[in-house]
Each structure stands twice: as C-alpha cells, then as structure tokens.
Motif scaffolding. Structure first.
Motif, PDB file in Angstrom:
ATOM      1  N   ARG A 134      -7.160  -6.309  23.027  1.00 40.77           N
ATOM      2  CA  ARG A 134      -6.070  -5.337  23.058  1.00 40.77           C
ATOM      3  C   ARG A 134      -5.501  -5.195  24.460  1.00 40.77           C
ATOM      4  O   ARG A 134      -6.219  -5.357  25.444  1.00 40.77           O
ATOM      5  N   ARG A 135      -4.237  -4.853  24.525  1.00 38.14           N
ATOM      6  CA  ARG A 135      -3.658  -4.477  25.811  1.00 38.14           C
ATOM      7  C   ARG A 135      -4.311  -3.196  26.279  1.00 38.14           C
ATOM      8  O   ARG A 135      -4.835  -2.430  25.475  1.00 38.14           O
ATOM      9  N   SER A 136      -4.248  -2.972  27.557  1.00 37.68           N
ATOM     10  CA  SER A 136      -4.847  -1.745  28.043  1.00 37.68           C
ATOM     11  C   SER A 136      -3.979  -1.109  29.102  1.00 37.68           C
ATOM     12  O   SER A 136      -3.576  -1.736  30.071  1.00 37.68           O
ATOM     13  N   MET A 137      -3.713   0.132  28.842  1.00 37.51           N
ATOM     14  CA  MET A 137      -2.980   0.990  29.742  1.00 37.51           C
ATOM     15  C   MET A 137      -3.546   0.923  31.158  1.00 37.51           C
ATOM     16  O   MET A 137      -2.832   0.720  32.136  1.00 37.51           O
ATOM     17  N   LEU A 138      -4.874   1.099  31.225  1.00 41.96           N
ATOM     18  CA  LEU A 138      -5.518   1.135  32.532  1.00 41.96           C
ATOM     19  C   LEU A 138      -5.293  -0.158  33.296  1.00 41.96           C
ATOM     20  O   LEU A 138      -5.019  -0.163  34.493  1.00 41.96           O
ATOM     21  N   GLU A 184     -20.715   7.259  26.402  1.00 39.78           N
ATOM     22  CA  GLU A 184     -19.482   7.702  27.034  1.00 39.78           C
ATOM     23  C   GLU A 184     -18.572   8.427  26.064  1.00 39.78           C
ATOM     24  O   GLU A 184     -17.546   8.961  26.453  1.00 39.78           O
ATOM     25  N   ASN A 185     -18.957   8.407  24.800  1.00 41.58           N
ATOM     26  CA  ASN A 185     -18.155   9.059  23.777  1.00 41.58           C
ATOM     27  C   ASN A 185     -16.709   8.585  23.762  1.00 41.58           C
ATOM     28  O   ASN A 185     -15.793   9.353  23.534  1.00 41.58           O
ATOM     29  N   ASP A 186     -16.551   7.325  24.023  1.00 39.48           N
ATOM     30  CA  ASP A 186     -15.230   6.713  23.990  1.00 39.48           C
ATOM     31  C   ASP A 186     -15.099   6.009  22.643  1.00 39.48           C
ATOM     32  O   ASP A 186     -15.915   5.166  22.300  1.00 39.48           O
ATOM     33  N   GLN A 187     -14.102   6.408  21.872  1.00 40.35           N
ATOM     34  CA  GLN A 187     -14.034   5.903  20.505  1.00 40.35           C
ATOM     35  C   GLN A 187     -13.114   4.706  20.331  1.00 40.35           C
ATOM     36  O   GLN A 187     -12.771   4.332  19.216  1.00 40.35           O
ATOM     37  N   THR A 188     -12.734   4.091  21.438  1.00 41.22           N
ATOM     38  CA  THR A 188     -11.812   2.974  21.338  1.00 41.22           C
ATOM     39  C   THR A 188     -12.356   1.869  20.430  1.00 41.22           C
ATOM     40  O   THR A 188     -11.630   1.285  19.639  1.00 41.22           O
ATOM     41  N   TYR A 191     -11.682   2.527  16.885  1.00 45.41           N
ATOM     42  CA  TYR A 191     -10.284   2.254  16.544  1.00 45.41           C
ATOM     43  C   TYR A 191     -10.110   0.769  16.256  1.00 45.41           C
ATOM     44  O   TYR A 191      -9.498   0.374  15.263  1.00 45.41           O
ATOM     45  N   LEU A 219     -15.702   8.623  11.278  1.00 45.83           N
ATOM     46  CA  LEU A 219     -14.457   8.465  12.028  1.00 45.83           C
ATOM     47  C   LEU A 219     -13.711   7.193  11.618  1.00 45.83           C
ATOM     48  O   LEU A 219     -12.499   7.205  11.427  1.00 45.83           O
ATOM     49  N   MET A 223      -9.990   6.930  10.013  1.00 41.19           N
ATOM     50  CA  MET A 223      -8.896   6.147  10.600  1.00 41.19           C
ATOM     51  C   MET A 223      -8.328   5.166   9.586  1.00 41.19           C
ATOM     52  O   MET A 223      -7.123   4.974   9.492  1.00 41.19           O
TER      53      MET A 223
ATOM     54  N   PHE B 151       3.111  -0.604  29.400  1.00 41.05           N
ATOM     55  CA  PHE B 151       2.764   0.789  29.193  1.00 41.05           C
ATOM     56  C   PHE B 151       3.185   1.642  30.369  1.00 41.05           C
ATOM     57  O   PHE B 151       3.729   2.707  30.236  1.00 41.05           O
ATOM     58  N   ASN B 221      -6.564   3.848  24.200  1.00 42.09           N
ATOM     59  CA  ASN B 221      -5.490   3.436  25.074  1.00 42.09           C
ATOM     60  C   ASN B 221      -4.384   4.469  25.146  1.00 42.09           C
ATOM     61  O   ASN B 221      -3.879   4.796  26.216  1.00 42.09           O
ATOM     62  N   ARG B 251     -13.693  13.355  27.192  1.00 35.98           N
ATOM     63  CA  ARG B 251     -14.546  12.187  27.397  1.00 35.98           C
ATOM     64  C   ARG B 251     -13.729  10.998  27.897  1.00 35.98           C
ATOM     65  O   ARG B 251     -14.150  10.246  28.760  1.00 35.98           O
ATOM     66  N   HIS B 252     -12.558  10.841  27.307  1.00 41.99           N
ATOM     67  CA  HIS B 252     -11.709   9.732  27.756  1.00 41.99           C
ATOM     68  C   HIS B 252     -11.272   9.936  29.203  1.00 41.99           C
ATOM     69  O   HIS B 252     -11.173   8.990  29.970  1.00 41.99           O
TER      70      HIS B 252
END
Lengths: 618, 519
Positions: A134-138, A184-188, A191, A219, A223, B151, B221, B251-252
């Motif tokens: 995936r692309r990533s904003m960061l 980290e509770n990151d749900q990426t 998704y 979750l 989704m 983005f 994202n 968290r994010h």
C-alpha cells in the motif's frame, strides 16, 4: 477493488509460464489469484513505457518470487535489476527507474539518497515508486521532507495482500501484523486483511457465512461488511467457492506458537527457518561425493531448496510427525529402487523406450529422495540431542499443567548457561500462558535473572511481552487453563505419531487450541463450548452475507464443504498440518483453505515482539 | 540484540552461548555435541521417539542407502540430476532474487568498458514543477489521477492548484480539486489515494467529524493523514484532550510520533494523558542510542527521577550502578594492563571492553581477573554479588566457569567446600553435580578433576553414563564390579588403553575368585 471476470483469468492461466501448477491442485484453484496478481503487475509495468530497471527492496524479492519469475519482467522491458542501497544508482541505459518498496521510512531515506546522488545533467531517467502492498502517507511525507517527492513521475501501489503459497495456503507476509495489532494497537494490517478478503471474494464469490473469535476478528468482519455495503451497487455473480470464513485472532491461542512443532515441515522451520517457501541448509550433507574422488572441495554456500507441494515426496511427508518420516522415506526408497531395477527387464526396444521415457521423472524422484533424506538426517541429529529432549519435556509439563506455578529449574539452568534469550522467553511465556499468569514472586525472579544475564535493556522487551499478554502477573481470578485444556481435549495421552487419528499428533500430544476451535465449529458447533469460549479473550460471533438468488449452491450428496480459516497475527506449519489432516479425515465433510498475515514459529514470533535499539543506520 | 558480545570477546564461555539468539544457531551448538551418538541413543529418550526408537532411526539409514545405491546406478546422468537449475549462489536460476544479482553484476561489467558519453535522445525533462508533473508525462497518454497526486500534496497544498489541471483533465474530474467534499467523501477519496484538500475543515467540530470518519474506515493511512493535519492546525492541549476519548486515533498518533522519532511531543503526550510509566520507558529507551559511556551513565542517572513502576525503577537503578562500576573497572584495568605489572593481564590479555556488558558477564569478568579481591572493592565478585543480589546459583555457576577456565582447580574445589565447621569436608553444590561436570568439561577440565565430581552424582545410572562419556575409567570399572557384571567389564576392557593401569585393574578383577559374577 479488483474486479475481474473469471473467463479472462482462465485464459491467462493457460499462458506459457507453468511454474505454479501446484496452486491449482487444491480444492480451490489459487492460481486464479496468482494470475490476477500477475496481470496487475504487467499492467503497472506497461504504464511505464520504455525500457526499465527495477530497484528492489530486497525483502520483497521473496514474496514476488511466488508471483512471477524474471522472465515475466523481461517480457515487459525490465532490463536491469538492482538491490536498494545507499549512494548512487548503478549506471543503466534505461528510460525508467522503478523502486519496488515496502512503505517504510528507512527505505524512503535510501531512495532519497539515490535520487539526490543522481547526476541531473546527464540523466533523463524517469523515476517511479511502486509501494507494496500500500501507499503510505508517512512515506510520501518523508520523501517530501527530503525534497525528492517531486522527482517522481509516478507513485503507485501494488496491492499484494494475499500471496498464494501453496494449493491451500495464502499468506500476506505481513511480518509485523501481530506486533502492530496487539502491542501498538495499529489496525492497519486488519484493514489490509479485510481488503484482501474482498479481493478474494471478488474472485471466488461472496462467502455466505462468517464466524470469528477475538477483537481483531470482529473488526475485520465489520470492515468487510462495511466494504460490501459500499459496493452494494454491483452484485457479485460468481458461484461461491467458500462456504464459510472463520476469522481467528492469534491472541485467542497464544500457547500453540510457543510449543516446538514436531511435524517434518514444522521442524524444518523451527531449525532452519523457511522463508517465502525456501529453506537454506548447511551444505555438508548435500555434497555429492563421486567415487574415486576425495572430498576435495566441500561447498561452503548454504544449500537452498524450494519447499512446496509441487514436489510429490514433500507433499507426502511435510505434515507427518517427524517420527513417521523415516518410515515414509524408506518406503519411497524401495519404490524408487524397484523402478530403477526395471531396466533389467526391459528387453524389447519398446520396453527400453518406455523405461527411458520415464527416466526424467525417476531422476527427479531420486533427487527429491536424496534431498529429504539429507534434511531428515540433519533434523534427526537435533531431535535426538539431550537439549532438544529436555526442552520438549519442560514444554510438555507446562502444557499438561505440571508445576506451572513454581520457578522451573530447567529454565533457571538455561539462563545460567546463557542459552539464547528467545528460547528462554518462549519457555517463560509458555509457563505464564499455561498458568493463566505467573505468581508475582515467580515472575520477579525470572525477570531479574533475565535482566542480569542478558542485559537490563531487555526490560523493554519484557514490557512488550506483558502488553501482548504473553507474560502476565497472576490476578485474583482462578487459573482457567486446566478447564480449557480438559474441555477442548488439548492434551491427548496416546497421540499416534505413525497413523494419526487426531490432530494432537502434530505436537506429539498437544492439540493446537486454534485448530480444536476450528474442528468443533464444524462439528458439533460452538454452542457446545460456550463456557470455554467466554474464557478466551475477545467476542465470538456469526454473520451472514446475502447471496443473489440463483447463486445458492445445490450440494451434491457427500460433497464436502469448504472453509477458509484466516489466522490474524500468524499461523504455524504444525497448525496448517493439523488442518490438512482434518481435511483428509474421511467423513469430516469439510475441507480447509488456510490464510494468514504471516507464517510464524515461536522464535520469529517472539523476535517480532522484541525491542531493538532504534534505527540500525550507521 | 544489545547483549551480543563481539566475536573476539574475552569470555569464551559466554561467547559460546550469548551470541546466538536464534534457534538455528543454538541448534548448531548442540550438533557438535551429538558426536557421542551411541551415548545418547542408549539413554533415556522416550517422549518423542516412543517405543521403537531405533527402528525409526534405522529406517532413515535404509533410505540413505537406497539413495546412494541408485546414485551409483545412474552416475552418468548425475551431472544434470537437479530438476531445477541452481546457480552458484544456490538460488534457482530465473528467480527474481537471483536475477537481481545477475543483472546488477552484468551492469557492472558494462561499466568497466570504455564508453563515450552518451547524448540522451530522450526529450530532456526540463523542469519538474512542484506538483510532480514533467512535460513529457503530460503527453504520455492518460495518466491516472491517483498516481500523480500524492497524499501530502493533498494535505498541504491549500492554495488549490497553481497549474492548469484542465489541460489534461475532463471537466468532470476538475471537480476533484475545488469541490467541498463531505467528511465521508473526503475519507473515501483519501483511501483511494485521490486528491483532496483537508483545509476546508476549519472548525474544531468539522475536524473532529473528519477524524471520526477516518477512524470508522480503519485505514491507518487515512487516520494518520488526518492526524497530521490536526497536529498542524490544532494546539497540543486540544489535540491531546480530543485524542484521549478516541483510543484508536491516539494509538495511531503515538505510532506516528515514534516512527518519526518525535520524542519530545510523544513524552508530552504521555504525560498529558497520565501515562507516566509509558513515558518513562520511552525515555529510558533512548539510552540505547548514546554511544559515549559517560554520557550514557549520566543519562541513566537522570532516568532515575522518572516515574517508573517500583519494580522497573529498581532495574534502572541497577543498570545505572552497573555502568558506573564498569566505567571505573575499565579505567583501572586498562591502566593495569598497560603497566604490565599485573600477571593475569599479561597471561590473558583482555579482548574486549567490559562496558555495557550484562551483569553476569561482568561478574564472570571479575571472577576471572579480580577473584581474590577483598569485598570492599568495586571489582570484587563478592561485592558485585552483594550489590546486585545475584542468586546463589547464578553466582556459583559463573564463578565455577571462570575459575575452571583459568584451570584454578583449587578455587574450584573451594567453591564446594561445605561451610560445616565441624570438620566435615563434604562437597556441597547449589546445582546438580551433573551440571557441574558439564561446566567443567566445557572448560576442558582434565579427567582427574572431572572424576571427583562425576563420583558425586547421586543417580547411579547417570553416574555411569557420565563416567563413560568422560572416560573416568575407575568409576566405570568399580561400578561394573559392584554390579557383578563380568560381561560389561570384559567389554570395557577393549576401551581402555593397552597396558594401562586401568587394564591391569580390570584383569585383576576378572581373575579375582572372590567375586561371584552374575554372568
């Protein structure tokens, strides 16, 4: 969202590369998925017109190898390939430079370095980035900060969510999924999972029934249902291939990956590590000594072998308990020897021709037998060692609930002799899980010994393990592990390794909890174990997805149902073996296809939770 | 891992084990031990191999035999017996990872060839404007919107677009840039990687609505994209407050801050949310990136005032004390080594610094170089044991290994001396004598030393196997004698050196008419 018509895919499948025939042997033809992925790749490559060079994030070459060979890239004008590293890009007389990368910040810095080192006056090369999956904003922000974002003609993503691994196995190869979800509770990753399942449904039809256990499972199901609503306009007209989807959180069963796998494939992974379907082995056993020649030069490079069901012998033995592998190999040896002896009986020209025509196949079988005999010998050396035996004994004591509330002498000794930290952590976590948490005194003792021996900075790792629930102090509540063990029959005294009649053979006694849940869901259903389900973390649920009329399957008498079991946070080879066993049991009436975020074993799993010093950049 | 010692470290005992974090390597270590296969096969393995243990293993031999036989049969074809072609590096030919190396190598070759500077025939890309469009790309067919729009453009480019999108866009898509998208639509467009400006969300209420929609979409994202916008446009206090009631977004945000190494803001966030312990750990973690030992020590000292849990605080305190001590020891020992007057440093030169080593490694070092020091010094093993409350077992194992390494057998012996002042000199040990033998043997203790400890193993069967393994002939011989097993004794005669004292002893026993042999 990938929406592809099946007819189109089938004609693709008939194209010249026939490298992945084994994917179509299974109950569900996973080659369709692979072909879809290949098509996407071709389309992307054609978008960058002209000759090209690919700069690879090395990690990706493994997963991509499961999708395509170099020949496919070459057909689309890929002339050069490089590994991504700092400094100036190697010269290449091509129009396009394409970076194939995971969305990771440290990789962005390398790319930026590549671009800024590029000689702007002489170069007119076009730059592209393909993010996988995936692309990533960061990442894009980082490129922008580095001042190179504007140099890219094209930034795109290659959605490689589920990679077909074998005829019945899909993996996202998403290494950090467990850490992200539970630490980290990151749900990426969830998704991506949901997206992957949507793609799968686009190709194989809507899955009418969804079951799940655990927070993440809930979750993902939410989704999926939401995404389906968003696409409400377009009905999926494909006859469903899967009857049921079962979503399982890894943290519902923290115990299984901690135990040492005892199947052939599981042990190969435990000892040598299987990565993207390949294993690297010490070369000594594979050296071919010809008669009359001394062992002049022993190979020093590790021997790399591909492991999948395309190899007949491997498909036969991979899921056996290791103790049954010797017998299977010797049986095979006899068959192959006999086949070679046939040449004495070949008298007529016709017979000789017949024999010769079979030679290539026999040669392949012989070389396969030779390889697996060597691997089995390597593994046997380890499984018969005292250290292996002692470790296994302690694991089995924990799993059967023996002395889980005291400091274990074996663990203590292992720390004293500075055994690898991961081994210690695996055992301590296992004890904690089997005791529903450790007594304060016990926990403090282990912690102090570990920190004193391996360094205080591992405080961070211990903290992570606590957050993930692998290590926890006992709270007031009763230890419910014995109840779970008894109700789900997690320990079988008389596991039959040679001719198994129960899944417990994969751990020589322990039946993986996750697979018991799967088995019970199929029959007699989860209603029979409500009590235990409540003791395990997270909700359990059932959802139904409406099918357009006309797509309801009319089941033939005796036709098996198909369940897709999705392990969120990783699955071990031994669990896969157990599911394959269930698929093969006559009258089970159920066949399983397995999907996961990552193929794991106890070592890789614990490693993913450890805290390393930041940024290995020098 | 931080705990890894340099390969050439001064501590052979530790190096053997510490370096190896992975099972793979750990297993290789075991493998070297498995030479004594006969020994292992004869012992206690049951759990995994079950009843017909030897049978299973011998079947593997059958298959090995068959493989070798067939190989001889088809020798002439052997060169091409691999179905898959494997290159020298072991990668299958044609696989992507192989090809990466291959094509890269060939390009280097090309590099070496003399070449005239090439004049590019392509249209030179004149200037790539801010937006990322090149002239050539404008005419290169139909570009997809998503590909060109990044983005971050979408986020920060508030000045709508300076370039002329209508040049290459149908009117309908022009709407992309100017329209007021609803929060829901905005999130969807972000998910699809399409351009969208967040600047239109001006009021706090609008921004939070957008955030909630992003959260509902579960796309990390998109959540991050919105968070970055909020971080830029909201003051910290408000942002932190709102995040507190939105755990997913929180968290994010934490993940984003740690990824971008924004330690300062992260600490503030933790504090603002009352997550003091998380903040403390996070700060402690930073010590790993400090290379100068004095700075690191000072940093750790500062950490002591952080709000750790009581338990963690004790560990950090120990960490600090240890490093402080290591620095002192290092300075003193370096001088001693250079001075050339201290014998032990001459005989066993140090191969690595003691700085940042784990506590037990430090203890080993001190048992090695500073064993006899009075308890008052920083480097005295006893002092270290006391200060850090090292368990008896750990201390014992470490001291044993260090003294055995130096072949200081008297020290080894003294470790076992029971504190019984009544005059008994029975050997006592906090760990099993089997382990003791194991440690001594790893440090290549001679047979006469091993023998003393093998004899102390309680379990008769185990004692015998250990004695056989370590060639403690006397123990084996007298055990067989006690068992009155003539056959075993006869058999053992073949294993001792011809004409040795052991052989004579066996002969004496065998010809002793007093013994009533059972066979």
């Amino acid at each position: 969202m990938m929406r592809l018509r099946r007819s189109h895919l089938i004609c693709c499948a008939a194209s010249k590369e026939k490298m992945a025939a084994h994917l179509s042997y299974g109950r569900v033809n996973l080659n369709i998925l692979r072909e879809a992925a290949r098509k996407e790749l071709r389309e992307f490559l054609d978008k960058c017109a002209g000759s090209k060079a690919i700069v690879w994030d090395e990690y990706l070459t493994g997963p991509f190898g499961l999708i395509a060979q170099y020949s496919l890239l070459k057909e689309h004008e890929v002339e050069k390939m490089f590994t991504l590293k700092n400094g100036r890009l190697p010269p290449a007389d091509v129009k396009n430079i394409i970076f194939f990368v995971r969305p990771r910040l440290e990789l962005m810095d390398i790319i930026a370095d590549n671009i800024t080192s590029e000689d702007r006056h002489h170069s007119s090369r076009d730059f592209h980035i393909l993010f996988v999956p995936r692309r990533s904003m960061l990442c894009e922000q980082r490129l922008k900060e580095q001042g190179v974002l504007a140099s890219f003609i094209n930034i795109d993503e290659y959605i490689l969510d589920l990679i077909p691994y074998d005829g019945d196995l899909l993996s996202m190869e998403y290494e950090s999924a467990f850490r992200e979800c539970y630490l980290e509770n990151d749900q990426t990753s969830l998704y991506h999972t949901a997206k992957g399942l949507m793609t799968l449904q686009a190709l194989y039809g809507t899955i009418p029934q969804i079951y799940g256990k655990g927070e993440c499972a809930r979750l993902v199901a939410n989704m999926m249902l939401r995404m389906k609503r968003e696409f409400a306009g377009s009905q999926n007209q494909i006859l469903p291939v899967f009857d049921t989807l079962l979503l399982l959180d890894r943290n519902v069963d923290l115990l299984t990956p901690l135990a040492t796998q005892l199947t052939y494939e599981g042990l190969i992974d435990e000892i040598y590590g299987i990565s993207n379907g390949y294993v690297k082995l010490p070369p000594e056993k594979f050296a071919q000594k010809k008669q009359g020649e001394g062992s002049k030069d022993l190979p020093t490079e590790p021997k790399k072998l591909q492991l999948n069901s395309a190899e007949e012998l491997y498909a036969e033995i991979r899921d056996k308990n290791f103790n049954a592998v010797g017998a299977a190999l010797s049986k095979k040896a006899k068959i192959i020897s006999a086949a070679f002896e046939e040449r004495h009986n070949a008298k007529t020209v016709g017979e000789i021709k017949q024999f010769v025509s079979q030679l290539p196949h026999m040669q392949a079988a012989r070389s396969s037998l030779a390889n697996h005999t060597s691997i089995a010998e390597l593994i046997k050396d380890i499984t018969t060692s005292e250290a292996f035996f002692d470790n296994l004994t302690v694991e089995q004591e924990f799993m059967t609930g023996v002395d889980t509330d005291k400091v274990n002498t074996y663990i203590e000794d292992c720390i004293a002799q500075k055994d690898p930290l991961i081994k210690i952590l695996r055992l301590v976590c296992m004890q904690s899980v089997c005791n529903n948490g450790l007594k304060h005194k016990v926990m403090d003792y282990y912690k102090r010994e570990i920190l004193q021996t391996y360094g205080y900075e591992h405080m961070l790792t211990l903290n992570n393990l606590e957050k993930a629930g692998l290590l926890k102090p006992q709270t007031g509540s009763r230890n419910n592990y014995p109840t779970i063990r008894k109700t789900l029959k997690l320990w079988m005294e008389d596991a039959n390794e040679q001719n198994p009649n129960d899944i417990s053979y994969v751990y020589s006694g322990y039946s993986p909890l996750s697979i018991r849940l799967t088995q019970i869901l199929a029959r007699p259903g989860w209603r029979s174990i409500e009590e235990v389900l409540k003791m395990l973390p997270g909700p359990h649920f059932e959802e139904r997805q409406q099918l357009p009329s006309g797509l309801h399957k009319k089941r033939q008498q005796g036709e098996n149902r198909t369940t897709l079991v999705f392990f969120l946070g990783g699955v071990t080879y031994a669990e896969i073996a157990a599911l394959r066993f269930l698929s093969q049991v006559e009258d089970s009436g159920m066949e399983y296809v397995i999907a996961t975020t990552k193929l794991i074993n106890g070592t890789t799993w614990i490693k993913s939770l450890m805290d390393r010093p930041e940024s290995p950049t020098q | 891992m931080q705990a890894v010692l340099p390969a050439n470290s001064f501590l052979p005992f530790c190096v053997d084990n510490l370096n190896k974090e992975s099972l793979t390597l750990y297993v290789q270590m075991i493998k070297s031990k498995v030479d004594e296969e006969d020994y292992w096969h004869s012992s206690k393995f049951k759990a995994f191999t079950f009843d017909d243990e030897d049978d299973e293993l011998s079947r593997l031999k059958e298959s090995r035999q068959a493989v070798n036989n067939i190989r001889r049969l088809v020798e002439e074809d052997d060169d091409e017996d691999d179905v898959e072609r494997i290159s020298w590096s072991g990668e299958p030919v044609g696989s992507i990872s192989w090809s990466v190396k291959e094509t890269a190598a060939s390009s280097q070759r090309a590099d070496r060839e003399p070449a005239f500077p090439k004049i590019s025939t392509d249209t030179p890309s004149i200037s790539r404007s801010q937006s990322g469009y090149s002239l050539s790309s404008l005419f290169k067919g139909k570009p997809k919107v998503g590909n060109f729009q990044t983005f971050s453009d979408a986020l920060t480019d508030s000045s709508v677009r300076l370039y002329a999108p209508e040049l290459r866009k149908p009117k309908s898509e022009y709407k992309d840039y100017v329209s007021d998208w609803s929060p829901e639509e905005t999130v969807q467009r972000l998910q699809q990687g399409k351009a969208v400006s967040l600047e239109r969300f001006r009021t706090l209420q609008d921004k939070l609505l957008l955030l909630d929609h992003a959260i509902a979409a579960h796309d990390g994202n998109v959540i991050t994209a919105v968070l970055i916008y909020l971080k830029r446009t909201l003051c910290k206090e408000v942002l932190f407050r709102e995040l507190e009631s939105r755990q997913t977004a929180l968290r994010h945000f934490i993940h984003y801050l740690s990824e971008t190494q924004n330690q300062r803001l992260l600490l503030e966030l933790h504090r603002a949310l009352g997550r003091a312990e998380d903040a403390a750990l996070l700060q402690y973690k930073e010590h790993l990136s400090i290379t100068d030992e004095n700075k690191r020590r000072d940093f750790l000292k500062n950490c002591l005032s952080l709000p750790f849990s009581a338990e963690d605080l004790a560990h950090v305190q120990d960490h600090y004390t240890l490093l402080e001590r290591q620095i002192i020891i290092e300075v003193t020992d370096r001088q001693a080594e250079r001075g050339g007057k201290v014998e032990i440093f001459q005989k066993f030169p140090r191969k690595a610094l003691i700085l940042n080593m784990p506590l037990i490694t430090t203890l080993y070092y001190c048992c090695f170089y500073h064993y006899a020091e009075p308890e008052g010094t920083f480097s005295s093993p006893l002092n270290i044991r006391q200060t850090f409350k090292i368990s008896e077992k750990q201390y014992f194992v470490t001291a044993l290994a260090a003294r055995a390494k130096l072949k200081a057998w008297l020290d080894v012996d003294a470790l076992f001396a029971s504190r019984n002042w009544l005059g008994f000199t029975r050997k006592k040990s906090p760990l099993s004598f089997q382990r003791v033998v194991d440690i001594l043997q790893k440090n290549s203790a001679p047979t006469h030393v091993l023998q003393d400890y093998v004899a102390l193993v309680d379990d008769g069967e185990l004692r015998l196997t250990l004695a056989q393994k370590h060639k403690c002939h006397d123990i084996v011989i007298s055990t067989y004698r006690d068992m009155k097993d003539r056959q075993l004794l006869l058999g053992y005669r073949g294993k001792v050196v011809r004409g040795s004292a052991e052989e004579r002893k066996i002969d004496d026993l065998l010809s002793n008419p007093q013994i009533r042999w059972k066979n």
